[in-house]
Write a protein that holds these residues in place. Sequence first.
Motif, PDB file in Angstrom:
ATOM      1  N   ALA A 141       0.800  -1.219   0.000  1.00 12.44           N
ATOM      2  CA  ALA A 141       0.000   0.000   0.000  1.00 12.44           C
ATOM      3  C   ALA A 141       0.826   1.259   0.000  1.00 12.44           C
ATOM      4  N   ASN A 142       2.144   1.134  -0.029  1.00 12.88           N
ATOM      5  CA  ASN A 142       2.988   2.323   0.070  1.00 12.88           C
ATOM      6  C   ASN A 142       3.528   2.719  -1.299  1.00 12.88           C
ATOM      7  N   ALA A 143       2.641   2.999  -2.239  1.00 17.12           N
ATOM      8  CA  ALA A 143       3.055   3.363  -3.590  1.00 17.12           C
ATOM      9  C   ALA A 143       3.846   4.661  -3.569  1.00 17.12           C
ATOM     10  N   THR A 144       4.836   4.748  -4.463  1.00 21.00           N
ATOM     11  CA  THR A 144       5.636   5.950  -4.576  1.00 21.00           C
ATOM     12  C   THR A 144       4.777   7.118  -5.014  1.00 21.00           C
ATOM     13  N   SER A 145       5.033   8.295  -4.465  1.00 22.88           N
ATOM     14  CA  SER A 145       4.331   9.510  -4.874  1.00 22.88           C
ATOM     15  C   SER A 145       4.713   9.852  -6.304  1.00 22.88           C
ATOM     16  N   LEU A 146       3.715   9.989  -7.161  1.00 21.85           N
ATOM     17  CA  LEU A 146       3.967  10.177  -8.580  1.00 21.85           C
ATOM     18  C   LEU A 146       3.564  11.556  -9.046  1.00 21.85           C
ATOM     19  N   PRO A 147       4.173  12.004 -10.157  1.00 23.65           N
ATOM     20  CA  PRO A 147       3.657  13.203 -10.780  1.00 23.65           C
ATOM     21  C   PRO A 147       2.214  12.998 -11.215  1.00 23.65           C
ATOM     22  N   GLN A 148       1.483  14.099 -11.293  1.00 20.34           N
ATOM     23  CA  GLN A 148       0.071  13.999 -11.623  1.00 20.34           C
ATOM     24  C   GLN A 148      -0.117  13.323 -12.970  1.00 20.34           C
ATOM     25  N   TRP A 153      10.123  -1.196  -8.512  1.00 16.84           N
ATOM     26  CA  TRP A 153       9.323  -2.049  -9.396  1.00 16.84           C
ATOM     27  C   TRP A 153       8.630  -1.190 -10.448  1.00 16.84           C
ATOM     28  N   LEU A 154       8.595  -1.691 -11.678  1.00 14.17           N
ATOM     29  CA  LEU A 154       7.876  -1.003 -12.748  1.00 14.17           C
ATOM     30  C   LEU A 154       7.183  -2.025 -13.626  1.00 14.17           C
ATOM     31  N   SER A 155       5.840  -1.927 -13.693  1.00 17.32           N
ATOM     32  CA  SER A 155       5.044  -2.739 -14.621  1.00 17.32           C
ATOM     33  C   SER A 155       4.710  -1.878 -15.824  1.00 17.32           C
ATOM     34  N   TYR A 180       8.079   6.997 -15.919  1.00 18.85           N
ATOM     35  CA  TYR A 180       7.788   5.866 -15.041  1.00 18.85           C
ATOM     36  C   TYR A 180       9.073   5.261 -14.470  1.00 18.85           C
ATOM     37  N   PHE A 181      10.105   5.149 -15.287  1.00 18.65           N
ATOM     38  CA  PHE A 181      11.360   4.571 -14.814  1.00 18.65           C
ATOM     39  C   PHE A 181      11.948   5.424 -13.692  1.00 18.65           C
ATOM     40  N   LEU A 182      11.933   6.740 -13.885  1.00 18.04           N
ATOM     41  CA  LEU A 182      12.453   7.631 -12.847  1.00 18.04           C
ATOM     42  C   LEU A 182      11.558   7.632 -11.614  1.00 18.04           C
ATOM     43  N   SER A 183      10.244   7.530 -11.817  1.00 14.28           N
ATOM     44  CA  SER A 183       9.339   7.470 -10.673  1.00 14.28           C
ATOM     45  C   SER A 183       9.605   6.218  -9.845  1.00 14.28           C
ATOM     46  N   ALA A 184       9.911   5.118 -10.523  1.00 12.00           N
ATOM     47  CA  ALA A 184      10.272   3.902  -9.789  1.00 12.00           C
ATOM     48  C   ALA A 184      11.568   4.109  -9.016  1.00 12.00           C
ATOM     49  N   LEU A 185      12.562   4.698  -9.668  1.00  7.50           N
ATOM     50  CA  LEU A 185      13.848   4.923  -9.005  1.00  7.50           C
ATOM     51  C   LEU A 185      13.730   5.840  -7.807  1.00  7.50           C
ATOM     52  N   SER A 186      12.737   6.748  -7.834  1.00  7.89           N
ATOM     53  CA  SER A 186      12.604   7.707  -6.733  1.00  7.89           C
ATOM     54  C   SER A 186      12.293   7.015  -5.415  1.00  7.89           C
ATOM     55  N   SER A 187      11.746   5.789  -5.467  1.00  5.94           N
ATOM     56  CA  SER A 187      11.498   5.060  -4.224  1.00  5.94           C
ATOM     57  C   SER A 187      12.793   4.557  -3.606  1.00  5.94           C
ATOM     58  N   VAL A 188      13.841   4.442  -4.428  1.00  2.00           N
ATOM     59  CA  VAL A 188      15.149   4.025  -3.937  1.00  2.00           C
ATOM     60  C   VAL A 188      15.967   5.227  -3.486  1.00  2.00           C
ATOM     61  N   ASP A 189      15.979   6.257  -4.332  1.00  3.70           N
ATOM     62  CA  ASP A 189      16.748   7.467  -4.034  1.00  3.70           C
ATOM     63  C   ASP A 189      16.027   8.658  -4.634  1.00  3.70           C
ATOM     64  N   LEU A 195      12.848  14.060 -13.230  1.00  9.84           N
ATOM     65  CA  LEU A 195      11.387  14.083 -13.250  1.00  9.84           C
ATOM     66  C   LEU A 195      10.886  15.495 -13.471  1.00  9.84           C
ATOM     67  N   SER A 196      11.523  16.452 -12.838  1.00  5.27           N
ATOM     68  CA  SER A 196      11.127  17.844 -13.011  1.00  5.27           C
ATOM     69  C   SER A 196      11.308  18.267 -14.457  1.00  5.27           C
ATOM     70  N   THR A 197      12.423  17.882 -15.048  1.00  4.04           N
ATOM     71  CA  THR A 197      12.680  18.220 -16.445  1.00  4.04           C
ATOM     72  C   THR A 197      11.610  17.651 -17.356  1.00  4.04           C
ATOM     73  N   LEU A 198      11.292  16.365 -17.164  1.00  2.00           N
ATOM     74  CA  LEU A 198      10.329  15.714 -18.040  1.00  2.00           C
ATOM     75  C   LEU A 198       8.930  16.288 -17.876  1.00  2.00           C
ATOM     76  N   ARG A 199       8.571  16.696 -16.640  1.00  8.21           N
ATOM     77  CA  ARG A 199       7.261  17.309 -16.433  1.00  8.21           C
ATOM     78  C   ARG A 199       7.178  18.630 -17.163  1.00  8.21           C
ATOM     79  N   SER A 200       8.311  19.358 -17.175  1.00  5.88           N
ATOM     80  CA  SER A 200       8.308  20.675 -17.775  1.00  5.88           C
ATOM     81  C   SER A 200       8.622  20.630 -19.259  1.00  5.88           C
ATOM     82  N   ASN A 201       9.364  19.618 -19.681  1.00  8.58           N
ATOM     83  CA  ASN A 201       9.847  19.584 -21.052  1.00  8.58           C
ATOM     84  C   ASN A 201       9.861  18.168 -21.596  1.00  8.58           C
TER      85      ASN A 201
END
Length: 940
Positions: free
Chosen positions: A18-25, A91-93, A107-116, A124-130
Amino acid sequence: MALAVDRAKGGVIVKSAANATSLPQGLIATKLVPAAMDRRLVSRESLFGSRTGWGGMSPVVSIVAAAGSGKSTLMAQLHHDMVEQGVSTCWLSLDADDNTPAVFAVYFLSALSSVDPNLAREDLSTLRSNPVRDFDVFFDALVARLSAIDRPTTVFIDDFQHIGHPRVLRFLNRLLAHLPPCLHLVFASRVQLPLDLARLRVAGALIEVDQDHLNFDATQAGVFLKRYHDVELAPDDLQALITTTEGWPTGIQLAALAIRRHRGSAGELIKSFSGRDKDLTRYLVETVLSSQSEIVRQFLLTTAPLRRMSPDLCRATSGHADSGEMLEHLERCNLFVIALDRNGQWYRYHHLFAEFLQNELRRTAPEAYRDVCERAADWCQDKDLTTEAIQYALDGECYEKATDLIARHSPKLAQFDGDHYTVLDWMRRLPTQFHDHRPESLLAHAWSRAFSRGTGIAMQLTEQVLEGLKAEPGTNWDLDDARRQGLRVTAHVVQAVTHAAADEMESCFARAGELRASLPPSEDFLIGTICNCLSLCHFAKGDFELSAKVAVDAYFHGQRAGAVFPTLWADFLQVMANVELGRLHTAHEVAQRAYASARSEGSRHSYGVGLSSLINAEIAIQRCNFDSAREFLGDGSIFKEVFGPAEPVLAAIRNEARAQAWNQELGAACRVLEQGQHTALGTQHPRLYAALAIEEATLQLIAGDTAGASQTASRTRLLDDSDSTRTSFSRRPLRGALQLLAARFQLAQQNPDAAARILTQLLQARGAPTQGCFFLTVTAVRAVALWNADRRNDAARELDRALRAAAPEFHVYPIASAGRALLPVLDAIAQRRTDAVSCADLDKKLLLQRSLHSILRGESSAQPAAETRPARRSDMVESMTVRETELLRLVDAGLANRQLADALLVSEATVKWHLHNIYEKMGVRSRSAAAARAREMQLF
């Protein structure tokens, strides 16, 4: 090791964490959550033998088999084992929508964010903006960052069969070729991995699990049927089931469901099976669905389009009053439903089963599928789940509804919040024939395009809106006159923003000026945006005072409008202008405010986090606090790629290069600057290109690499008057920077007199600054030129002038950029001030001198005093010059005129002249009276 068939793919229910990583909208959190373990697992320990521990397992694991073979469950067990061993995991499905560099990267970076979190935040900020960018460069940089992982980490990537994009595959192949010792990768796919695995295979660094490994034998199938379905088959029937299904776990799972509902013997049902994988899959799934009661079957079909399910959402879409109980029933019956939390609030179907149900619903009742999606969109809209509402509208091809929702929500998302990624994704999924149904969507799309290296498209979209608004009412958009006028004004504002993003400052200034004069006071957002455009234009022209003033207006109106995006841009421009003016105290306060504001908005406004980090890094660089600068540059480096106006890009690249160069990493600094030049040329930003080329040559000269600087000047044609990029030098900042660079070259070539002449002209030119970055730099370099020309007293006085101007704000970098050649001048000043060295009045200047000595000798970063604002004083006090205030402090310390002259590096006659002016201003007649009056006025 105990493993079970994958519930999602093999039919066994396994609850998810139940502890899913916080994701961009806009992203689906459940794709990052592995299935939890089930106590009924079937042992698969023999697949790995003794290599199940992280240290003993091969760096790469490939699990390739048909759908429903237990790949995900095997990965989940490995994941569980890694967690038990204290290994960091993510983890990434994947699904079909992830087969683009932009979506995969997010998605790959969002998965990595749970590690570091720090590893992924900036990208992630770059991809959200550009989202529109050079992904080869991006992925190469990501490979380099992953190589720095220093603790055991395992990345699980499920359903890799959906990935075939060349750039994504290139990234993963490079990662495999340069896999760091602390990183393991586990892949699962229905098809052979399109990756370069031969080298790993030969080196024994690869474990390959295929269909034969995953298929059940009779013993395993018997254990599975007993534990999960309480079904026991006779040995012959069990062997027949293995023969018919070839041990395929999903076939066995679905057969078990059919056996439990079959009124005849199990053997008869098993004998009726025919076909291989595809046929068997279709037959078994249809058998399962048709064996359900009508209520269950209808519930399954009418909830099939849902990406995730809650009792309330299912009730709204299916009409089933007891949706909560139905979801629990499906979970108990192993009907391919997965709990996403421990409280039974959210579920999802295994995607294979969901796809089948969706296809069945489309086949039997196409309108029903659309209705379910539309009702889901309405429910999400009522719950303020805007992104999901739009996704459902797009899923159900309810394009009119999607168009309406996008038109209502995209302007705020793009213009107020700066969430360009989401807006661009919506417009990508919306068929182009619907793009022009609403002018609001077109303008939001244009805005996000302007900030995503799409200025040409942005201008086309705004022109389309303006043409459409010219049409007679009722022939195009159903708008009243007031609304038409409002959209017309907004379109012109977007065009001004587009000109700014394209670095077309003359066009931007002309359009923005007209708009500012015509906008009514009630249009705070538009006024704030236009003020930012004007401030940016003034900044580009070198009118920093006016830039700062207009940016204050932009902040005021942005705050009144409640708009994050223009407010943070106003803060950025205020800081950059005040830095150029040498007002670091003011810049620091604004930068801290911006950083706090951006952080409070959360990850959704990561563009703002990057922007505010940049200006804090800028201030740290100006004070030569390079350690602090590096902390901010992580978030700010998202702007190293060009999107939107050039100023943040220049600040990001230049500051990273400066921090590296002053850390004795000149080669790395030059590579950063060269990459920035390449990007600037590719995106047609000549001003940015020229500024980065000047910076590269300057850093090389500061480091004593004259040959390298000459090569840079030759490669970038900085000194070639015929070069097309020279048109950028018509603006004062670049023109002055180029002249300063020419003076540095003269110094490096042992021509101090020629350098001094150039620098004197810069200081005496009409409109030349008398404070701030450029003034301090020119003055410090001129001090070096005078010293090398054997005019040492003049050199000392020149440097003292710079120190006096810089000390109150602790403005270090412009002076330090004169290089190590400044050290003898500093030593001469220190020697002449021996008698005054203990006086409190010289504390700030002496601190600055000591810091410069330390920095130029490569000993440490500067350590400024605590950030404080100068106290506000009376008009009489404010009329005192810096030199006069400094003189009064020395007088109060008891220094005689000769000592005053030595401390201030002036003649005794000049000291007497300053004292005369002080007496006149204060209305006193003696040194002691002046000192007493100064203490009374709290001058020191």
